[in-house]
Enzyme design. Structure first.
Site, PDB file in Angstrom:
ATOM      1  N   GLU A  31       0.792  -1.227   0.000  1.00 36.41           N
ATOM      2  CA  GLU A  31       0.000   0.000   0.000  1.00 36.41           C
ATOM      3  C   GLU A  31       0.823   1.275   0.000  1.00 36.41           C
ATOM      4  O   GLU A  31       0.332   2.329   0.418  1.00 36.41           O
ATOM      5  CB  GLU A  31      -0.920   0.009   1.232  1.00 36.41           C
ATOM      6  CG  GLU A  31      -0.223   0.219   2.576  1.00 36.41           C
ATOM      7  CD  GLU A  31       0.129  -1.071   3.305  1.00 36.41           C
ATOM      8  OE1 GLU A  31       0.323  -1.048   4.529  1.00 36.41           O
ATOM      9  OE2 GLU A  31       0.207  -2.119   2.634  1.00 36.41           O
TER      10      GLU A  31
ATOM     11  N   GLU B 156      -5.684  -2.524  -0.597  1.00 34.36           N
ATOM     12  CA  GLU B 156      -4.538  -1.603  -0.619  1.00 34.36           C
ATOM     13  C   GLU B 156      -5.006  -0.155  -0.683  1.00 34.36           C
ATOM     14  O   GLU B 156      -4.383   0.731  -0.081  1.00 34.36           O
ATOM     15  CB  GLU B 156      -3.612  -1.928  -1.795  1.00 34.36           C
ATOM     16  CG  GLU B 156      -3.095  -3.363  -1.827  1.00 34.36           C
ATOM     17  CD  GLU B 156      -2.462  -3.838  -0.520  1.00 34.36           C
ATOM     18  OE1 GLU B 156      -1.947  -3.000   0.251  1.00 34.36           O
ATOM     19  OE2 GLU B 156      -2.506  -5.054  -0.259  1.00 34.36           O
TER      20      GLU B 156
END
Length: 867
Positions: free
Chosen positions: A263, A297
């Site tokens: 992420e 994410e």
């Protein structure tokens, strides 16, 4: 091992003596000689004149403090300590890296022809010497320099602020991320990609540029990922009132990646498995997986990036919460019941097994040697279940109030699990004191329930006992706060109002003591109770249901999950019974009433197609092993095989009618179409075990215009060991050998092949042109599927399956210990097996323990298992 790795303890946490407010990075990229200049603004927080920086696997070129050479330092393999520094100062460190040789895929490395980074948990220290800890948050500015022809795309975190050409055919792009972040969220990617672009207008009216970068030739496999991203952004605004904060959001798909995705702020790096999809190459499961992981994410932008974790023991703060959010996203967009079923399968199978293994730990661990080892199902999936229990106890309105308070208090900071629970408690007024034990107590609780009905007083009592068995890491357990969702049904199938103390009460009972009794009044007939609806807590349920009660719930329960769960419990009763029959050389049985109950499900036109398909998926071998102290691998296999064969034979006509009625003329990925394919291919799996199986499987393979139907034919041929299997496997390999991602599906089938010759086939497959042990996806597909999903062959009495995995682990220990650490788990559970198998499994663990260069990732697991 020359020096044993040392454990770190959560209780030893101390805030940093210095911090870094800003860092300016310059990368001059080269395959074998990349130079990194890192200029940091350092601030002193405590009385200290030594600044400790982490770093490994690189060459230190120079150190400057306030632009003056600084030679007063001590350097080791993993640290650089600067002496006689104090106050606020500027620190410039130049390092040299060799990305080409970085096979561990941490820090900066080559992925195919491009450059890529992976910095979570502790990869940034492979790029430069730094305070590589999540509670040091800095604003990053990054300048990337590389050959323009070879690397036209130079990406990093934040917004593009400048770009231009340089001498010698090079160019640069300058990036600035205005939001402070820990080093683990840093990312850099350089390569020659195809790019899909779009825009998203946020609810406040800001235009955000969306860009997805993929290897050249794969652009036609990106639209679903873009749709999933846009859906994620809108859902987070609608459900959580959270808006994206940068001018650009980028996703890059790479083939060599240890994780599913990462992420990093504004620049998500993804395993290509979770980006690339078109109907010819991806299954419906792939499409749904892409939607979920892209959502996960993206949701980290707030739950992980804007609020990060103070230390790695708090990992579930961001991961458990974000898994809960991605599960809700998938459920809101698709089938809530099917998504819940699949979440629970993960819990009851591999997560419960983890709780019972040497690696048992709470969702907030107390000690760790290698942080990568705590990217576990316990931290992620059980962590999500703990968040879900809070949501159950508080309700949606109060839960959202808690989220808002959490962000108000902690935006831009590194927080703890306690900070989150406190925000929920303060916003809702609900006392979560006892509930906090879920964060510190490991293991799977068992709820034992006894019911009694008193006709004379029209009272129904439930006596509930909770017990959490001792785990490897904790002997003593305390009572937990467990929400138990129930419903009572009259014999006509109507729900009975729950009344205690002459007042209507909620369906969720608060189990807080070792033993509690609940008395329900005005119950005019003996009811059927539905327990643990929606899997309201991650526990095992012990209740003596009769077959008739379970069949009743399969028909009458108002809650879809409860109907599925009743079916699972009914199947479990006969799996257990037949395992005993195998062991006693007795005839195996599946009563007609049970078959008829499943016939009723198959013919029920009111149920979702995908849901019906889930009803016919039996508990996995891995889940069943958790029911026994000592596992009889072969008896489990025979019992499962018998039940599948019986259902196939007895319901052949119904499966045939289902199969032929659900053929679709065109392919789409809407949820209704996915559901129809799921049920049709479920029917094919069973029909493959009947005399018409060979013909149907061949016909479907030959006519399939999408990978879902192609793989369903191959999976059916594989599971039923049809003679046509090799023909299909060879044809598929010839068509797809050029595409590693598609071949992963083929490798999984090779790894899970039930044939007695499976291991020799797997060894030969390692020489296949599409296979590489250096590629985590290939390795997990072939070796991982064998060790985790081919129980009979992996646990062969000869021990050859264990020896094979041992050889692979020895090799991966040197090239990619993180992947090795994920593959080793089946060996760690040796105590579940007979003495002969235990000895053979321990021998492989001992081989690893005896290595002088055993990696930390493996050291921790091997030593815990052998202790």
């Amino acid at each position: 091992m020359s020096q044993q790795p040392q454990a770190k303890f959560r209780s030893d946490y101390q805030s940093p003596e210095f911090t870094i407010s800003d860092i300016d990075l310059v990368f001059d990229l080269d395959d074998t000689k990349t130079f990194v200049s890192a200029t940091s603004k350092v601030q002193q927080l405590k009385q200290s004149t030594d600044l400790l920086l982490e770093g490994e696997g690189m060459i230190l070129v120079s150190v400057k403090v306030n632009d003056v050479d600084h030679s007063d330092y001590t350097q080791s393999d993993t640290q650089l300590t600067l002496h006689n520094v104090s106050g606020d100062f500027t620190l410039t460190i130049v390092t040299e890296l060799n990305p080409q040789e970085n096979t561990a895929l941490e820090g900066l490395y080559k992925s195919g022809d491009g450059f890529c980074t992976q910095c979570e948990a502790e990869g940034f220290r492979r790029i430069t010497y730094y305070m590589d800890r999540p509670d040091v948050l800095a604003r990053f500015t990054t300048k990337v320099i590389a050959d323009k022809e070879a690397y036209p795309h130079l990406l990093s975190n934040g917004n593009r602020i400048n770009h231009g050409d340089l001498e010698g055919g090079k160019h640069f792009v300058h990036w600035q991320d205005p939001f402070p972040k820990p080093a683990y969220l840093f990312a850099l990617v350089a390569g020659n990609f195809d790019v899909l672009t779009d825009t998203y207008k946020t609810k406040s009216g800001r235009d955000v540029s969306l860009e997805i970068y993929v290897d050249q030739g794969n652009l036609d496999r990106t639209p679903h990922a873009m749709t999933s991203l846009i859906n994620s952004m809108k859902w987070d605004e609608d459900r959580f009132d959270l808006e994206y904060d940068l001018d650009i959001y980028m996703i890059v798909a790479v083939d060599f990646f240890n994780m599913g995705a990462m992420e990093n702020k504004g620049l998500n790096v993804f395993n290509s498995k979770f980006v690339l999809a078109k109907q010819e190459t991806a299954t419906d499961t792939d499409y749904l997986g892409i939607e979920a992981v892209i959502g996960h994410e993206y949701f980290h932008n707030w739950t992980g990036n804007r609020v990060t974790c103070r230390d790695w023991f708090q990992l579930s703060l961001k991961e458990g919460l974000t898994v809960f959010r991605d599960q809700e996203f998938s459920s809101d967009l698709g089938s809530r019941s099917v998504n819940r079923i699949n979440n629970v399968r993960t819990m009851r199978g591999p997560q419960f097994a983890e709780d019972a293994s040497p690696m048992a730990h709470p969702i907030r661990p107390e000690k760790v040697i290698e942080m990568n080892n705590f990217y576990t199902l316990t931290v992620y999936e059980k962590g999500s279940e703990v968040i879900r229990m809070m949501h159950t106890l508080l309700g949606e309105v109060n839960f959202q109030k808690g989220m808002k308070l959490y962000f108000e208090r902690h935006d831009g900071t590194a927080a703890t699990c306690e900070d989150f629970v406190l925000a929920m408690e303060n916003a809702s007024g609900v006392d979560l004191t006892q509930f906090r034990r879920w964060y510190s107590q490991s293991g799977t609780p068992v709820l034992s329930v006894i019911s009694e009905y008193h006709q004379d007083t029209q009272e129904y009592t439930l006596t509930v006992k909770q017990n959490t068995p001792a785990t490897e890491d904790q002997a003593d357990k305390l009572p937990l706060h467990i929400p138990l969702d129930i419903e009572l049904y009259a014999q006509d199938g109507s729900a009975i109002e729950l009344r205690c103390n002459n007042k209507e009460v909620n369906n969720v009972l608060n189990i807080t003591e070792e033993k509690q009794t609940f008395v329900f009044q005005q119950v005019s007939e003996k009811p059927v109770v539905s327990l643990l609806r929606e899997f309201s807590a991650p526990v095992k349920l012990d209740y003596a249901y009769t077959d008739a009660e379970l069949i009743f719930l399969m028909v009458n329960a108002k809650n879809d999950f409860a109907r599925w769960d009743a079916g699972q419990m009914l199947l479990a009763n006969y799996i257990r019974a037949n395992i005993g029959h195998v062991q006693n050389n007795e005839a195996l049985v599946l009563p007609e009433a049970v078959v008829d109950a499943f016939r009723g499900v198959l013919l029920n036109t009111d149920l979702e197609h995908a849901y019906i398909a889930e009803m016919f998926v039996l508990p996995s071998h891995n889940e069943i092993t958790g029911w026994f102290d000592t596992v009889d691998v072969d008896a489990i296999d025979q019992a499962l095989g018998f039940i599948k064969q019986t259902l196939a034979t007895e319901l052949k006509d119904e499966f045939s009618a289902t199969y032929h009625s659900l053929k679709q003329s065109s392919y789409s990925v809407d949820h209704d179409a996915i559901g129809k394919r799921a049920l049709r291919n479920c029917a094919l799996m069973y029909l493959a075990k009947t005399p018409v199986g060979e013909q149907l499987v061949k016909a479907q393979y030959d006519s399939a215009d999408n990978m879902t139907d192609t793989m369903a034919a191959m999976v059916s041929a594989n599971a039923a060991e049809l003679s046509i299997r090799e023909t299909l496997m060879n044809d598929f390999s010839e068509k797809w050998s050029h595409d590693g991602l598609v071949m992963d599906k083929w490798f999984i089938l090779q790894g899970s092949n039930p044939s007695v010759a499976a291991l020799s086939t797997i060894k030969a497959t390692m020489s296949h042109q599409a296979f590489s042990l250096k590629n985590p996806n290939r390795t997990r597909s072939l070796i991982g599927s064998f060790a985790a999903n081919n129980a009979v062959n992996f646990h062969a009495k000869s021990g050859e399956g264990y020896a094979f995995l041992g050889e692979v682990l020895l090799e991966l220990n040197e090239s990619n210990p993180q992947v090795a650490s994920r593959l080793i788990d089946p060996l760690l559970k040796f105590k579940k097996y007979d003495h002969d198998r235990q000895d053979l499994m321990k021998a492989q663990l001992q081989r690893l323990a005896d290595l002088d260069n055993l990696a930390k990732d493996l050291f921790e697991k091997v030593n815990k298992a052998l202790a």
